[in-house]
Design a protein around this motif. Structure first.
Motif, PDB file in Angstrom:
ATOM      1  N   ALA A   1      25.592  38.902  48.858  1.00 37.45           N
ATOM      2  CA  ALA A   1      25.797  37.449  48.855  1.00 37.45           C
ATOM      3  C   ALA A   1      27.229  37.095  49.222  1.00 37.45           C
ATOM      4  N   ASN A   2      28.172  37.839  48.657  1.00 40.14           N
ATOM      5  CA  ASN A   2      29.567  37.531  48.970  1.00 40.14           C
ATOM      6  C   ASN A   2      29.879  37.796  50.437  1.00 40.14           C
ATOM      7  N   CYS A   3      29.285  38.856  50.977  1.00 39.21           N
ATOM      8  CA  CYS A   3      29.480  39.123  52.410  1.00 39.21           C
ATOM      9  C   CYS A   3      28.967  37.945  53.227  1.00 39.21           C
ATOM     10  N   LEU A   4      27.793  37.473  52.833  1.00 38.85           N
ATOM     11  CA  LEU A   4      27.198  36.358  53.572  1.00 38.85           C
ATOM     12  C   LEU A   4      28.097  35.121  53.502  1.00 38.85           C
ATOM     13  N   THR A   5      28.585  34.834  52.305  1.00 38.35           N
ATOM     14  CA  THR A   5      29.462  33.677  52.139  1.00 38.35           C
ATOM     15  C   THR A   5      30.668  33.790  53.055  1.00 38.35           C
TER      16      THR A   5
ATOM     17  N   MET B   1      26.026  24.036  52.688  1.00 33.84           N
ATOM     18  CA  MET B   1      27.386  24.381  52.242  1.00 33.84           C
ATOM     19  C   MET B   1      27.402  24.608  50.735  1.00 33.84           C
ATOM     20  N   PRO B   2      27.859  25.726  50.309  1.00 30.54           N
ATOM     21  CA  PRO B   2      27.943  25.989  48.877  1.00 30.54           C
ATOM     22  C   PRO B   2      29.119  25.251  48.242  1.00 30.54           C
ATOM     23  N   VAL B   3      29.390  25.551  47.007  1.00 27.85           N
ATOM     24  CA  VAL B   3      30.348  24.728  46.275  1.00 27.85           C
ATOM     25  C   VAL B   3      31.769  24.840  46.822  1.00 27.85           C
ATOM     26  N   ALA B   4      32.304  26.041  46.861  1.00 32.95           N
ATOM     27  CA  ALA B   4      33.672  26.229  47.342  1.00 32.95           C
ATOM     28  C   ALA B   4      34.662  25.318  46.650  1.00 32.95           C
ATOM     29  N   ALA B   5      34.773  25.467  45.344  1.00 27.77           N
ATOM     30  CA  ALA B   5      35.718  24.652  44.589  1.00 27.77           C
ATOM     31  C   ALA B   5      37.128  25.037  44.972  1.00 27.77           C
ATOM     32  N   SER B   6      37.946  24.047  45.269  1.00 23.37           N
ATOM     33  CA  SER B   6      39.332  24.347  45.616  1.00 23.37           C
ATOM     34  C   SER B   6      40.183  24.484  44.368  1.00 23.37           C
ATOM     35  N   ALA B   7      39.802  23.768  43.341  1.00 26.60           N
ATOM     36  CA  ALA B   7      40.566  23.845  42.103  1.00 26.60           C
ATOM     37  C   ALA B   7      39.680  23.394  40.970  1.00 26.60           C
TER      38      ALA B   7
ATOM     39  N   PHE C   1      37.503  32.576  44.772  1.00 28.30           N
ATOM     40  CA  PHE C   1      37.817  31.769  45.945  1.00 28.30           C
ATOM     41  C   PHE C   1      36.931  30.531  45.986  1.00 28.30           C
ATOM     42  N   GLY C   2      36.568  30.069  44.801  1.00 27.15           N
ATOM     43  CA  GLY C   2      35.788  28.849  44.732  1.00 27.15           C
ATOM     44  C   GLY C   2      34.284  29.023  44.787  1.00 27.15           C
ATOM     45  N   TYR C   3      33.820  30.230  44.999  1.00 23.41           N
ATOM     46  CA  TYR C   3      32.371  30.435  45.033  1.00 23.41           C
ATOM     47  C   TYR C   3      31.884  30.961  43.691  1.00 23.41           C
ATOM     48  N   PRO C   4      30.837  30.379  43.155  1.00 26.94           N
ATOM     49  CA  PRO C   4      30.316  30.864  41.876  1.00 26.94           C
ATOM     50  C   PRO C   4      29.893  32.321  41.985  1.00 26.94           C
ATOM     51  N   GLN C   5      30.271  33.109  40.993  1.00 25.03           N
ATOM     52  CA  GLN C   5      29.892  34.517  41.021  1.00 25.03           C
ATOM     53  C   GLN C   5      28.835  34.789  39.956  1.00 25.03           C
ATOM     54  N   ASN C   6      29.278  35.335  38.879  1.00 24.39           N
ATOM     55  CA  ASN C   6      28.295  35.725  37.891  1.00 24.39           C
ATOM     56  C   ASN C   6      28.555  34.989  36.602  1.00 24.39           C
ATOM     57  N   LEU C   7      27.548  34.321  36.084  1.00 20.52           N
ATOM     58  CA  LEU C   7      27.785  33.563  34.865  1.00 20.52           C
ATOM     59  C   LEU C   7      26.992  34.051  33.674  1.00 20.52           C
ATOM     60  N   SER C   8      26.325  35.196  33.798  1.00 17.14           N
ATOM     61  CA  SER C   8      25.520  35.556  32.638  1.00 17.14           C
ATOM     62  C   SER C   8      26.393  36.259  31.610  1.00 17.14           C
ATOM     63  N   PRO C   9      26.373  35.750  30.395  1.00 19.20           N
ATOM     64  CA  PRO C   9      27.275  36.251  29.353  1.00 19.20           C
ATOM     65  C   PRO C   9      27.118  37.742  29.111  1.00 19.20           C
TER      66      PRO C   9
END
Lengths: 826, 275
Positions: free
Chosen positions: A193-197, B1-7, B122-130
């Motif tokens: 997924a990160n590669c794709l992004t 376009m995904p989230v890509a939060a800048s801050a 870098f603003g992209y959601p990764q992993n949120l499972s506790p």
């Protein structure tokens, strides 16, 4: 990080001011840096925490950078993380010191523990210092091949970070190709997924300059790649699924069977708990079936339930996002949701923004069968204590009425609102009644009866007051008291702050006068006198205009002010269908919430310089930026005069071409047409018939205007001044040029030699032409005039636009200009 | 376009920055000032959760006495952004022992930074499972003294199973006593006119499952739908009553549920869930 000066300002008084604390910490860090005694790590932890908390509240702690780096030699992972965070924040502002950190970060990139490797790599990529990129390439390359998925995952995003720091380094190291390989072969879904992004972003940005990148971007949408993702979709995390689904939405399947396969495979995603996944799936379904109308309708049916569930679950903000999308869909297919209108009833505990959207939804789904229920519900809201909400719901009722369903009942209800005697309700309703009357004049009788009872003293809002005044003027013959109400309003002219109301008042009194002259005559005189003395330019102009109109001919005045009107059948839709389609293409993004396509809010040009500069004024962003913008604006202001006059010129040019006489005086005359006087020309006041003079006197008497015979002499037309030394750089000229409406155009295709001929034959040594590039602008000037050519190339044809600037008016100028046109034609 | 939060910013009600994290350089460093002057100090606050100021879009949410603000400069996916914030908050709550407010943030800011590092890159959601994050996150949340939940210590030498297919469950769990708890939470919404006629009513229910089961068990849960559909755990459904059978309008499932087998008997894998 914010520079210290500002952070001090923003920090609240209770927070420490910083300086003393920072130097304390610095001392302590120094002492700890060398010590190896047990317990050092704990002490360090406390200190690091302190530093980071200072950093968070905005105190500039960059001065302890070197001490932090010295203390970073530790095996404690908590310390490392805090140190990485610190370094990442301040490296950008201390590029020299950042070099110090490279060493230990690189060492950590080779650590045994994959977690430390990953963290170090992430921090290394987050330094954002351009001259350190060379140290990045090695660790990133190994990171992408790391045995541990965590490191690979970090490295994949790291490539993207590198690309943003230095695109060329990233491309030269061939990272995109490595990412692609990884994307198609890695067994860890998050890495994929990160590669794709990263690839999507890199190739998306590269595509405009490199054909290869554009091709690569296309291959992302090729069948094998898409199928590869679809087959693995369940392995992805919910966020990654959004990205994949977004990609699939762009895929164009070869035939309908394929479409159905994809949709069957992904239908279960509609049941996902994550609303973002559901919306992404919906987008994909809608996009895939665009070409198949009947299936498209079925898709609407299928997505209805999940969407309605999403609206009612989750936080209000989430509902808001979903409702915006629902609103878009409702606009496209109102009938599908028309039976579910009850879902859009507002609940008392919802925030205003959700309620507002729901009201819009209710107006959109209203049709013959449900209008009664919806309007009943809306009327409940109108009595709401929440004033904005009450206003919105009244507006919603009005909108439904304008959609032509069941108008009878609605008008009754609206009129009941007027009897509620709440100021905001009355105000909103008046505005609506006005619009309704424009569409359904047949209701005027009922409405007027009620509106006539409203005392104008109870209406304070300018919009509502204007609406009331409009009705008084328009239906003067039906309302007994109309002239007297208007008269009392005119008496209070000075207390009326809104120019809009004063303008309406002038027009209304005119209409009233034309219908009931004896009663209104005095009031009209007072109004015109007050209008002429008004400081507001528009009000003044309108009063003057009416005065002269009456003076000239009353029948003409009637034709102008009060012509027979046709009922408005459809009020103009503010958005073109093209824009709506674009928004639909950008489903599941901000465009839907803002209701405008993305180019309107992401491109800098479209935001306009004003908004941006306002930002700057309020934000006090770096002075460097501000400096860039302010001169640009100034230039623009200057240009405006220049260009406006140009367009006027062009106008006249067209006119003089039509009339065969090319003499200077007539040209001069037409040149002087100023905006406010254009209207006079309509009734050709320039050559008043002789009989007019007594008539005008009569009118003065009639109106009781104590004005001199020649009322306020027409202001002398502003002399047209041209800037002799207008210098514009090609780009800004081009920008300005495009904003001008086309006054006259002649299009001829010609070859480059022809164009250069023109320039040469224009003769003088001052003529120059720079090398011919597309979109080029060049200038030829002489004491009398300047000619600006703008050359553009579209396909194989050259377009030459010509701008003429006259430095001085001289008799032979028209001929001259004509010659230049002729030359162009040749 | 995904989230890509800048801050991302965490602010208290006065507008003081509690946490800030810049991910990208495409927004200015003092975006938070813009938020303060244009949104917090005006009547705009609360009128719309998405606002655009000078080319940057601000998504904000208020959770107890904290504002969470995400700044983006591109055309982002709104639904995703809000969902992300909601998920992030529930993640923080699970670390802080159920409360998420200004004090909890001040007490845990290092932990929050650590988490923010992992959940967004870098603003992209990764992993949120506790469950998985517990493997990386070294800090422990400072819990309020009232919550006495047992803290299961993260296994220090656990192999990094970053993004296994089963993101919500750690391998190798063993419980002495295997138990499952099922909670059903339903809320009834009724909208009535002033005359007493029912305008709209619905029931929204949740089935929450907390299980202490060893290994990777397959669980089945049946729901008696009118059509006899069987549906399983972690359901948030909105059934409307019609007669005696229950007609389900729509159901959504936690990601551990195997959605494909939705129409027949289904299996699902569970974790000791946080919901």
């Amino acid at each position: 990080m914010a520079p210290p000066a500002q952070s001090q300002k923003s920090a609240s008084p209770s927070q420490p001011s910083g300086k003393g604390e920072v130097s304390d910490v610095k001392m302590q860090l120094r002492q700890l840096a060398g010590s190896r005694s047990p317990g050092t790590d704990d002490a360090k932890r406390e200190l690091f925490k302190k530093v980071i908390s200072y950093m968070t509240i905005g105190i500039d702690v960059s001065s302890v950078f070197s001490e932090m780096v010295m203390c970073s030699a530790t095996s404690d992972i908590v310390l490392k993380k805090m140190c990485y965070l610190y370094v990442g924040n301040y490296a950008k502002y201390n590029p020299d010191l950042a070099l110090l950190t490279i060493n230990f970060l690189q060492r950590d990139c080779k650590d045994e523990d994959p977690m430390i490797r990953g963290l170090a790599l992430r921090s290394l990529c987050s330094l954002r210092v351009a001259n350190l990129v060379e140290y990045l390439v090695g660790p990133l390359g190994t990171g992408l091949k790391d045995g541990n998925s965590y490191v690979r995952m970090v490295a994949a995003i790291g490539v993207l970070k590198l690309y943003h720091i230095s695109a060329s380094t990233c491309m030269d190291a061939d990272f995109p190709a490595m990412l692609k390989h990884l994307m198609l072969n890695d067994k860890d879904a998050q890495v994929v997924a990160n590669c794709l992004t990263s690839l999507q972003e890199i190739w998306g940005l590269e595509a405009s300059t490199s054909e290869e990148a554009a091709r690569e971007r296309e291959t992302l949408l090729s069948k094998p790649v898409i199928y590869y993702f679809l087959n693995r979709i369940k392995e992805f995390s919910e966020w990654a699924q959004c990205i994949v689904l977004d990609l699939v939405a762009k895929y164009v399947p070869s035939d309908s069977n394929e479409i159905f396969d994809v949709m069957n495979l992904l239908e279960d995603r509609l049941q996902h708990a994550n609303g973002a996944v559901v919306l992404a799936t919906i987008k994909m379904f809608l996009q895939l079936t665009l070409s198949m109308t009947d299936v498209h309708q079925q898709v609407y049916e299928r997505i209805k339930a999940p969407l309605l569930t999403l609206v009612s679950s989750g936080s209000p903000e989430q509902s808001y996002a979903v409702l915006s999308h629902l609103h878009l869909l409702v606009m496209r297919a109102p009938f599908i949701f028309s039976s579910d209108y009850k879902h859009f009833y507002c609940q008392y505990n919802e925030p205003f923004y959700v309620k507002k959207l729901k009201l819009e939804m209710l107006t959109a789904v209203a049709n013959e069968s449900n209008t009664y229920d919806i309007v009943t519900e809306l009327c409940e809201y109108a009595a709401n204590v929440d004033i904005p909400m009450a206003r919105e719901s009244i507006r919603a009722v009005g909108k439904i009425a304008l959609q032509q369903y069941d108008v009878n009942a609605i008008v009754d209800r609206l009129l009941q609102f007027l009897e509620m005697e709440k100021e905001h309700v009355t105000a909103e309703t008046l505005v609506l009644v006005k619009d309704l009357l424009r569409k359904y004049p047949q209701w005027s009788h009922d409405c007027i009866a009620v509106v006539g009872n409203i005392s104008s003293k109870n209406v304070q809002e300018p919009k509502a007051k204007a609406a009331l005044i409009w009705m008084l003027g328009e239906y003067a013959q039906d309302m007994q008291d109309a002239p007297y109400i208007l008269e009392s309003l005119i008496e209070n002219w000075d207390e009326e702050h809104s120019a809009e109301v004063r303008l309406h008042l002038l027009t209304a009194i005119m209409k009233c006068f034309l219908r009931r002259p004896p009663e209104t005559q005095k009031a009209l005189g007072a109004a015109l006198a007050a209008g002429l003395a008004d400081f507001h330019q528009d009000v003044h102009d309108r009063a003057l205009f009416y005065y002269r109109l009456l003076k000239y001919n009353v029948t003409v005045a009637e034709r102008v002010v009060d012509p027979p009107k046709q009922a408005v059948s459809v009020f103009a839709d503010t958005q073109s269908s093209e824009i709506k389609d674009r928004i639909f293409d950008e489903f599941n993004s901000l465009s839907v919430v803002y209701q405008k396509p993305s180019y309107m809010f992401t491109d800098k040009e479209h935001r306009g310089p004003f908004e941006f500069s306002e930002e700057l004024g309020n934000l006090s962003i770096d002075t460097e930026l501000a400096d860039n913008v302010v001169p640009a604006q100034r230039v623009e202001a200057n240009d405006k005069d220049l260009l406006l006059s140009t367009s006027e010129k062009e106008d006249n040019h067209g006119a003089s071409n039509n009339s065969s006489a090319y003499n200077a005086p007539s040209y001069d005359g037409s040149r002087m047409v100023a905006a406010s006087q254009a209207q006079q020309d309509l009734v050709s006041l320039d050559q008043p018939p002789p009989a007019d003079v007594p008539a005008s006197l009569a009118i003065d008497d009639l109106l009781g205007l104590g004005l001199p015979v020649a009322p306020s002499p027409a202001p002398s037309p502003p002399a047209l001044k041209l800037n002799a030394k207008a210098v514009l750089d090609p780009n800004s000229f081009q920008q300005k040029w495009r904003q001008l409406p086309l006054a006259a155009s002649q299009e001829i295709s010609m070859n480059p030699q022809g164009v250069s001929c023109i320039v040469k034959s224009s003769g003088s040594s001052s003529a120059y032409a720079r090398s011919f590039h597309p979109l080029h602008c060049f200038r030829w000037s002489s004491p009398e005039l300047q000619v600006l050519f703008l050359r553009t190339k579209r396909g194989r044809a050259f377009y030459l636009s010509c701008g003429l600037y006259f430095n001085r008016l001289c008799p032979n100028l028209v001929c001259l200009r004509d010659q230049s046109w002729k030359k162009m034609i040749e | 376009m995904p989230v890509a939060a800048s801050a991302i910013y965490f602010l208290n009600l006065r507008g003081d920055v509690l946490i800030n994290r810049l991910y990208r350089d495409d927004v200015g460093g003092n975006m938070v000032d813009a938020f303060r002057t244009h949104i917090m100090q005006t009547k705009e606050l609360g009128t719309c959760p998405v606002r655009q100021i000078g080319g940057c879009s601000f998504f904000y949410m208020r959770i107890s006495n904290v504002y969470i603000v995400i700044v983006v400069s591109s055309n982002a996916n709104v639904a995703c952004a809000f969902k992300f914030v909601v998920e992030a908050v529930s993640l923080f709550k699970s670390y802080f022992g159920g409360t998420f407010d200004e004090d909890a943030i001040r007490n845990n800011f290092v932990l929050i930074y650590e988490l923010l590092d992992e959940i967004l890159d870098f603003g992209y959601p990764q992993n949120l499972s506790p469950e998985i994050l517990k493997l990386y996150i070294t800090q422990e949340g400072v819990r309020s003294p009232f919550s006495s939940k047992p803290v299961d210590r993260p296994v220090p030498n656990a192999t990094l199973q970053v993004t296994g297919a089963v993101g919500w469950r750690r391998e190798g769990l063993v419980y002495k006593k295997n138990e499952v708890f099922l909670d059903i939470v339903e809320s009834v919404n009724l909208l009535m006119s002033s005359k007493g006629s029912v305008l709209r009513c619905d029931v929204t229910g949740k089935i929450l499952m907390k299980c202490f089961l060893s290994g990777m068990p397959d669980l089945k849960l049946g729901l008696n739908d009118k059509i006899g559909l069987e549906k399983e755990s972690q359901i948030k459904s909105r059934p409307t009553k019609s007669g005696k059978t229950i007609e389900l309008d729509d159901v959504t499932f936690h990601q551990c549920v195997n959605l494909t087998r939705f129409n027949s008997e289904k299996n699902c894998q569970f974790c000791a869930s946080r919901r």
